[in-house]
Design a protein around this motif. Structure first.
Motif, PDB file in Angstrom:
ATOM      1  N   LEU A  31       0.853  -1.190   0.000  1.00 30.72           N
ATOM      2  CA  LEU A  31       0.000   0.000   0.000  1.00 30.72           C
ATOM      3  C   LEU A  31       0.886   1.235   0.000  1.00 30.72           C
ATOM      4  O   LEU A  31       1.945   1.254   0.637  1.00 30.72           O
ATOM      5  N   LEU A  32       0.412   2.265  -0.681  1.00 36.32           N
ATOM      6  CA  LEU A  32       1.251   3.434  -0.929  1.00 36.32           C
ATOM      7  C   LEU A  32       0.392   4.689  -0.979  1.00 36.32           C
ATOM      8  O   LEU A  32      -0.727   4.660  -1.484  1.00 36.32           O
ATOM      9  N   LEU A  33       0.918   5.778  -0.450  1.00 34.56           N
ATOM     10  CA  LEU A  33       0.287   7.088  -0.580  1.00 34.56           C
ATOM     11  C   LEU A  33       1.321   8.018  -1.199  1.00 34.56           C
ATOM     12  O   LEU A  33       2.442   8.137  -0.688  1.00 34.56           O
ATOM     13  N   LEU A  34       0.936   8.631  -2.319  1.00 36.62           N
ATOM     14  CA  LEU A  34       1.835   9.533  -3.042  1.00 36.62           C
ATOM     15  C   LEU A  34       1.321  10.959  -3.004  1.00 36.62           C
ATOM     16  O   LEU A  34       0.122  11.195  -3.064  1.00 36.62           O
ATOM     17  N   ARG A  35       2.255  11.884  -2.962  1.00 37.11           N
ATOM     18  CA  ARG A  35       1.965  13.305  -3.145  1.00 37.11           C
ATOM     19  C   ARG A  35       2.910  13.780  -4.238  1.00 37.11           C
ATOM     20  O   ARG A  35       4.122  13.736  -4.052  1.00 37.11           O
ATOM     21  N   GLU A  36       2.331  14.193  -5.366  1.00 37.03           N
ATOM     22  CA  GLU A  36       3.129  14.620  -6.525  1.00 37.03           C
ATOM     23  C   GLU A  36       4.137  13.539  -6.939  1.00 37.03           C
ATOM     24  O   GLU A  36       5.289  13.834  -7.229  1.00 37.03           O
ATOM     25  N   ARG A  37       3.703  12.283  -6.908  1.00 35.43           N
ATOM     26  CA  ARG A  37       4.492  11.108  -7.297  1.00 35.43           C
ATOM     27  C   ARG A  37       5.703  10.872  -6.390  1.00 35.43           C
ATOM     28  O   ARG A  37       6.639  10.195  -6.754  1.00 35.43           O
ATOM     29  N   ARG A  38       5.638  11.436  -5.185  1.00 33.09           N
ATOM     30  CA  ARG A  38       6.656  11.172  -4.163  1.00 33.09           C
ATOM     31  C   ARG A  38       5.997  10.362  -3.054  1.00 33.09           C
ATOM     32  O   ARG A  38       4.829  10.563  -2.737  1.00 33.09           O
ATOM     33  N   ILE A  39       6.762   9.461  -2.462  1.00 36.20           N
ATOM     34  CA  ILE A  39       6.216   8.551  -1.459  1.00 36.20           C
ATOM     35  C   ILE A  39       6.022   9.288  -0.139  1.00 36.20           C
ATOM     36  O   ILE A  39       6.988   9.668   0.527  1.00 36.20           O
ATOM     37  N   CYS A  61      10.989  10.133  -4.956  1.00 31.12           N
ATOM     38  CA  CYS A  61      10.180  10.072  -6.165  1.00 31.12           C
ATOM     39  C   CYS A  61      10.073   8.616  -6.602  1.00 31.12           C
ATOM     40  O   CYS A  61      11.050   7.859  -6.522  1.00 31.12           O
ATOM     41  N   THR A  62       8.919   8.221  -7.087  1.00 26.34           N
ATOM     42  CA  THR A  62       8.725   6.833  -7.508  1.00 26.34           C
ATOM     43  C   THR A  62       9.500   6.485  -8.777  1.00 26.34           C
ATOM     44  O   THR A  62       9.573   5.313  -9.141  1.00 26.34           O
ATOM     45  N   ALA A  63      10.126   7.452  -9.421  1.00 24.33           N
ATOM     46  CA  ALA A  63      10.934   7.162 -10.610  1.00 24.33           C
ATOM     47  C   ALA A  63      12.001   6.120 -10.301  1.00 24.33           C
ATOM     48  O   ALA A  63      12.368   5.329 -11.170  1.00 24.33           O
ATOM     49  N   PRO A 117      -4.925  14.574 -10.386  1.00 26.27           N
ATOM     50  CA  PRO A 117      -4.680  13.214  -9.879  1.00 26.27           C
ATOM     51  C   PRO A 117      -3.362  13.016  -9.151  1.00 26.27           C
ATOM     52  O   PRO A 117      -3.288  12.212  -8.237  1.00 26.27           O
ATOM     53  N   PHE A 118      -2.322  13.728  -9.521  1.00 27.29           N
ATOM     54  CA  PHE A 118      -1.027  13.481  -8.891  1.00 27.29           C
ATOM     55  C   PHE A 118      -0.842  14.242  -7.575  1.00 27.29           C
ATOM     56  O   PHE A 118       0.151  14.030  -6.882  1.00 27.29           O
ATOM     57  N   ASP A 119      -1.806  15.119  -7.222  1.00 23.81           N
ATOM     58  CA  ASP A 119      -1.686  15.806  -5.933  1.00 23.81           C
ATOM     59  C   ASP A 119      -1.609  14.778  -4.806  1.00 23.81           C
ATOM     60  O   ASP A 119      -0.703  14.794  -3.991  1.00 23.81           O
TER      61      ASP A 119
END
Length: 196
Positions: A31-39, A61-63, A117-119
């Protein structure tokens, strides 16, 4: 609300909050919660599936979990469009573990706000067994393979990837030959390690 009432309310909610936290931590899926594609947060299962601890992933960053920057951007663009339309995105994709090995994951993400969506995005990651060595696939082969896994036709895959249907068919044929598969279903089954 009086101080006594607030205290009683907090006392009643604390056991529920503790149970919810325990349920989230014991979840057998990542399970994961992202804010601007950062964990912003992840459970230990998610971190362990990638070879990290949750503390090591926070703020990153999830990159770092994608096979390449290009795939991070393309999958992100695709997910952004789908989540703007419906608020959720699902796929199966190869992702990179800490040791550099690639692992198939079934991913389901949901945006808090479809307009942005990426917020804030939550995600569920389910590792799939790796049946063959996928380390030698090119980024384009991985994308075509993932599209096959989602059941897209050559025409749909071509539109999504911005290439011709004929090129997709060439990739599919080459992948079937490489993995000794007679059709798309058998190819996906062999590559993902799932039973035929």
């Amino acid at each position: 609300m009086s101080d006594a009432a607030a205290s009683r309310r907090n006392t009643l909610e604390d056991p529920l909050a503790a149970e919810a936290r325990l349920g989230v931590e014991l979840c057998p899926l990542g399970l994961l919660l992202l804010r601007e594609r950062r964990i912003a947060w992840c459970n230990e299962r998610f971190a362990a599936d990638f070879g990290y601890t949750s503390e090591e992933l926070l703020g990153h960053c999830t990159a770092m979990l994608y096979p390449s920057q290009d795939e991070y951007e393309r999958i992100g663009d695709r997910g952004l469009k789908v989540m703007r339309a419906g608020g959720e995105y699902r796929d199966e994709r190869l992702m990179k573990r800490r040791d550099g090995m690639l692992q198939w994951f079934r991913v389901h993400g949901r945006a808090l706000d479809r307009a942005r969506p990426f917020d804030v995005t939550s995600g569920v990651f389910e590792p799939l067994a790796a049946g063959v060595d996928v380390q030698r696939l090119t980024p384009r082969e991985r994308e075509v393979l993932a599209a096959i896994g989602r059941g897209l036709t050559a025409k749909q895959c071509a539109k999504e990837l911005g290439i011709s249907p004929r090129t997709v068919e060439k990739f599919r044929a080459r992948l079937r030959e490489r993995f000794g598969a007679h059709n798309a279903a058998e190819l996906v089954s062999r590559v993902s390690g799932l039973p035929d």
